[in-house]
Design a protein around this motif. Structure first.
Motif, PDB file in Angstrom:
ATOM      1  N   ARG A  17       0.834  -1.202   0.000  1.00  0.00           N
ATOM      2  CA  ARG A  17       0.000   0.000   0.000  1.00  0.00           C
ATOM      3  C   ARG A  17       0.870   1.254   0.000  1.00  0.00           C
ATOM      4  O   ARG A  17       0.615   2.198  -0.739  1.00  0.00           O
ATOM      5  CB  ARG A  17      -0.928  -0.011   1.203  1.00  0.00           C
ATOM      6  CG  ARG A  17      -1.955   1.105   1.183  1.00  0.00           C
ATOM      7  CD  ARG A  17      -2.824   1.050   2.372  1.00  0.00           C
ATOM      8  NE  ARG A  17      -2.050   1.613   3.480  1.00  0.00           N
ATOM      9  CZ  ARG A  17      -2.469   1.723   4.709  1.00  0.00           C
ATOM     10  NH1 ARG A  17      -3.649   1.269   5.032  1.00  0.00           N
ATOM     11  NH2 ARG A  17      -1.715   2.258   5.646  1.00  0.00           N
ATOM     12  N   ASP A  18       1.901   1.249   0.840  1.00  0.00           N
ATOM     13  CA  ASP A  18       2.806   2.395   0.896  1.00  0.00           C
ATOM     14  C   ASP A  18       3.577   2.558  -0.412  1.00  0.00           C
ATOM     15  O   ASP A  18       3.813   3.678  -0.857  1.00  0.00           O
ATOM     16  CB  ASP A  18       3.787   2.256   2.056  1.00  0.00           C
ATOM     17  CG  ASP A  18       3.115   2.438   3.403  1.00  0.00           C
ATOM     18  OD1 ASP A  18       2.057   3.103   3.456  1.00  0.00           O
ATOM     19  OD2 ASP A  18       3.650   1.920   4.399  1.00  0.00           O
ATOM     20  N   ARG A  20       2.524   1.790  -3.389  1.00  0.00           N
ATOM     21  CA  ARG A  20       1.605   2.398  -4.363  1.00  0.00           C
ATOM     22  C   ARG A  20       1.459   3.891  -4.088  1.00  0.00           C
ATOM     23  O   ARG A  20       1.446   4.700  -5.014  1.00  0.00           O
ATOM     24  CB  ARG A  20       0.245   1.710  -4.323  1.00  0.00           C
ATOM     25  CG  ARG A  20       0.219   0.365  -5.009  1.00  0.00           C
ATOM     26  CD  ARG A  20      -1.207  -0.152  -5.165  1.00  0.00           C
ATOM     27  NE  ARG A  20      -1.924  -0.246  -3.905  1.00  0.00           N
ATOM     28  CZ  ARG A  20      -1.902  -1.290  -3.091  1.00  0.00           C
ATOM     29  NH1 ARG A  20      -1.191  -2.350  -3.409  1.00  0.00           N
ATOM     30  NH2 ARG A  20      -2.597  -1.290  -1.963  1.00  0.00           N
ATOM     31  N   ARG A  21       1.335   4.261  -2.811  1.00  0.00           N
ATOM     32  CA  ARG A  21       1.200   5.674  -2.452  1.00  0.00           C
ATOM     33  C   ARG A  21       2.454   6.449  -2.850  1.00  0.00           C
ATOM     34  O   ARG A  21       2.368   7.550  -3.394  1.00  0.00           O
ATOM     35  CB  ARG A  21       0.965   5.820  -0.953  1.00  0.00           C
ATOM     36  CG  ARG A  21       0.797   7.273  -0.548  1.00  0.00           C
ATOM     37  CD  ARG A  21       0.642   7.456   0.944  1.00  0.00           C
ATOM     38  NE  ARG A  21      -0.538   6.785   1.422  1.00  0.00           N
ATOM     39  CZ  ARG A  21      -0.578   6.080   2.550  1.00  0.00           C
ATOM     40  NH1 ARG A  21       0.486   5.956   3.293  1.00  0.00           N
ATOM     41  NH2 ARG A  21      -1.688   5.512   2.936  1.00  0.00           N
TER      42      ARG A  21
END
Length: 108
Positions: A17-18, A20-21
């Motif tokens: 998730r990080d 992708r961010r």
């Protein structure tokens, strides 16, 4: 990915998730920098004849202000995402949900 050592600190790789961010923030920053460069590279002649348009000087000044604001926004995006990522790492470390160090081979 394996952890990296940075000045005697181990920096863990970002979660999916990080990651992708971080990738999205980089793309957004690049777009903002390209827009800033485009705005700053506009020639004053594109706005027309300065003698015929009294607002020409104002348009010229706003072009510079807009370019600088876009560049600062690109930097701000990177700072905000970096701070959020580090805060998440600290929060995960404080939770103690995952023990420090390498896990045993059977736990991987």
């Amino acid at each position: 990915m394996s952890p990296r050592t940075v000045s005697s600190r181990v920096v863990l790789p970002p979660s999916d998730r990080d990651a992708r961010r971080i990738k999205r923030s980089r793309v957004l920053s690049y777009v903002l920098v390209v827009l800033a460069a485009t705005v700053l590279s506009l020639r004053p002649e594109l706005f027309g004849d300065p003698q015929a348009q009294p607002a020409h000087a104002l348009l010229h000044a706003w072009r510079i202000v807009a370019g600088i604001l876009l560049a600062v926004a690109a930097l701000g995006v990177q700072v905000v995402v970096g701070v959020r990522w580090r805060t998440g790492l600290r929060r995960a470390a404080d939770d103690g949900s995952e023990p420090a160090g390498n896990r045993a081979p059977g736990d991987r």
